[in-house]
Enzyme design. Structure first.
Site, mmCIF file in Angstrom:
data_model
loop_
_atom_site.group_PDB
_atom_site.id
_atom_site.type_symbol
_atom_site.label_atom_id
_atom_site.label_comp_id
_atom_site.label_asym_id
_atom_site.label_seq_id
_atom_site.Cartn_x
_atom_site.Cartn_y
_atom_site.Cartn_z
ATOM 1 N N CYS A 33 10.418 -28.737 -61.857
ATOM 2 C CA CYS A 33 11.442 -29.496 -63.112
ATOM 3 C C CYS A 33 11.245 -30.954 -63.285
ATOM 4 O O CYS A 33 10.220 -32.376 -62.393
ATOM 5 C CB CYS A 33 12.530 -29.006 -62.059
ATOM 6 S SG CYS A 33 13.777 -29.956 -63.494
ATOM 7 N N ASP A 92 13.288 -33.139 -63.210
ATOM 8 C CA ASP A 92 14.369 -33.808 -62.523
ATOM 9 C C ASP A 92 13.590 -35.100 -61.754
ATOM 10 O O ASP A 92 12.768 -35.274 -61.139
ATOM 11 C CB ASP A 92 14.661 -33.094 -61.519
ATOM 12 C CG ASP A 92 16.473 -33.319 -60.597
ATOM 13 O OD1 ASP A 92 16.629 -34.803 -59.841
ATOM 14 O OD2 ASP A 92 17.490 -33.039 -61.176
ATOM 15 N N ARG A 109 14.248 -36.675 -59.319
ATOM 16 C CA ARG A 109 14.606 -36.428 -57.773
ATOM 17 C C ARG A 109 13.532 -36.027 -57.753
ATOM 18 O O ARG A 109 13.302 -35.132 -56.104
ATOM 19 C CB ARG A 109 15.947 -35.899 -57.540
ATOM 20 C CG ARG A 109 17.163 -36.855 -57.796
ATOM 21 C CD ARG A 109 18.495 -36.435 -57.433
ATOM 22 N NE ARG A 109 18.317 -35.469 -58.463
ATOM 23 C CZ ARG A 109 19.419 -34.550 -58.714
ATOM 24 N NH1 ARG A 109 20.508 -34.603 -57.713
ATOM 25 N NH2 ARG A 109 19.401 -33.400 -59.845
ATOM 26 N N HIS A 163 13.838 -26.660 -57.095
ATOM 27 C CA HIS A 163 14.942 -27.312 -56.398
ATOM 28 C C HIS A 163 16.194 -26.594 -56.727
ATOM 29 O O HIS A 163 16.911 -26.405 -57.519
ATOM 30 C CB HIS A 163 14.545 -28.897 -56.844
ATOM 31 C CG HIS A 163 15.168 -29.111 -58.052
ATOM 32 N ND1 HIS A 163 16.418 -29.611 -58.176
ATOM 33 C CD2 HIS A 163 14.568 -28.875 -59.287
ATOM 34 C CE1 HIS A 163 16.665 -30.449 -59.337
ATOM 35 N NE2 HIS A 163 15.825 -29.362 -59.769
ATOM 36 N N CYS A 170 19.586 -28.165 -59.272
ATOM 37 C CA CYS A 170 19.113 -27.933 -60.283
ATOM 38 C C CYS A 170 19.849 -27.515 -62.006
ATOM 39 O O CYS A 170 20.583 -27.562 -61.689
ATOM 40 C CB CYS A 170 17.978 -26.770 -60.617
ATOM 41 S SG CYS A 170 17.062 -27.262 -62.037
#
Ligand SMILES: [Zn+2]
Length: 204
Positions: A43, A45, A47, A99, A102
């Site tokens: 992803c 993202d 993080r 994750h 999400c």
């Protein structure tokens, strides 16, 4: 504005100097070639940075990331990365990593809220949620339900990558690459194996 970028460039110079102090030949070796063991599909993202959470150095993991690690069978970007990684770099391990928490998976479950283009992008996850509606309806907590959907999305993405002509061709030649599904917890920093690994032997 300029200070933010200047600070970034300064961090980069510090990082480069630190690496060269520890291993003077480090960049010379990497400049010649890359021979990563892993392809990571994850992803976007911020993080969930592939290198950082898997403890891998530059040169060790080839990376493709998109919102909610969706595998669209017609995504030329993903397919180009996959083909190059498998046929040219000859990666031995492909990791599909989702994750918990999400935002893309959450958006896919917010039927009455428009998210613009993301609603097109996330369509496979909405379809997945419908296909698994019975299982998901038994999970009372909405965050836990979304986390289960994030796991199902990884399993689905693994199945889709396994069905690409790129993987089928590679598996016609042997056992590698191995295809794995992982999920990452942003609350504890732990990668979990979803135990759905597929090898050429499994696929035949
Ligand atoms: Zn995400």
């Amino acid at each position: 504005m300029a200070q933010v970028l200047e600070a970034l460039l300064e961090r980069n110079r510090d990082w480069s100097a630190k690496i060269r102090a520890e291993a003077p030949d480090y960049f010379d070796g990497l400049a010649l070639q890359q021979t990563p063991e892993f392809l990571w599909i994850g992803c976007s993202d911020s993080r969930v940075p592939a290198n950082v959470i898997s403890g891998l150095a530059p040169g060790e993991v080839f990376v493709h990331r998109n919102v909610a690690n969706v595998v669209h069978s017609s995504d030329m970007n993903l397919l180009s990365v996959l083909e190059f990684a498998v046929d040219t770099l000859k990666v031995r391990q492909i990791i599909i990593c989702g994750h918990y928490g999400c935002g893309g998976v959450r958006a896919a479950t917010e039927e009455d809220m428009p998210h613009g283009l993301a609603d097109h992008w996330l369509e496979p996850i909405r379809r997945l949620a419908k296909r698994h509606a019975h299982e998901l309806s038994k999970i009372g907590d909405i965050e836990m339900r979304r986390d289960r959907l994030a796991e199902l999305n990884v399993l689905e993405s693994v199945a889709r990558v396994a069905e690409t002509p790129i993987l089928r061709r590679a598996w016609g030649r042997g056992d590698y690459p191995l295809l794995h599904g992982l999920i990452y917890g942003i609350r504890d920093g732990i990668l979990r194996n979803l135990d759905c690994t597929i090898s050429g032997t499994d696929a035949r």
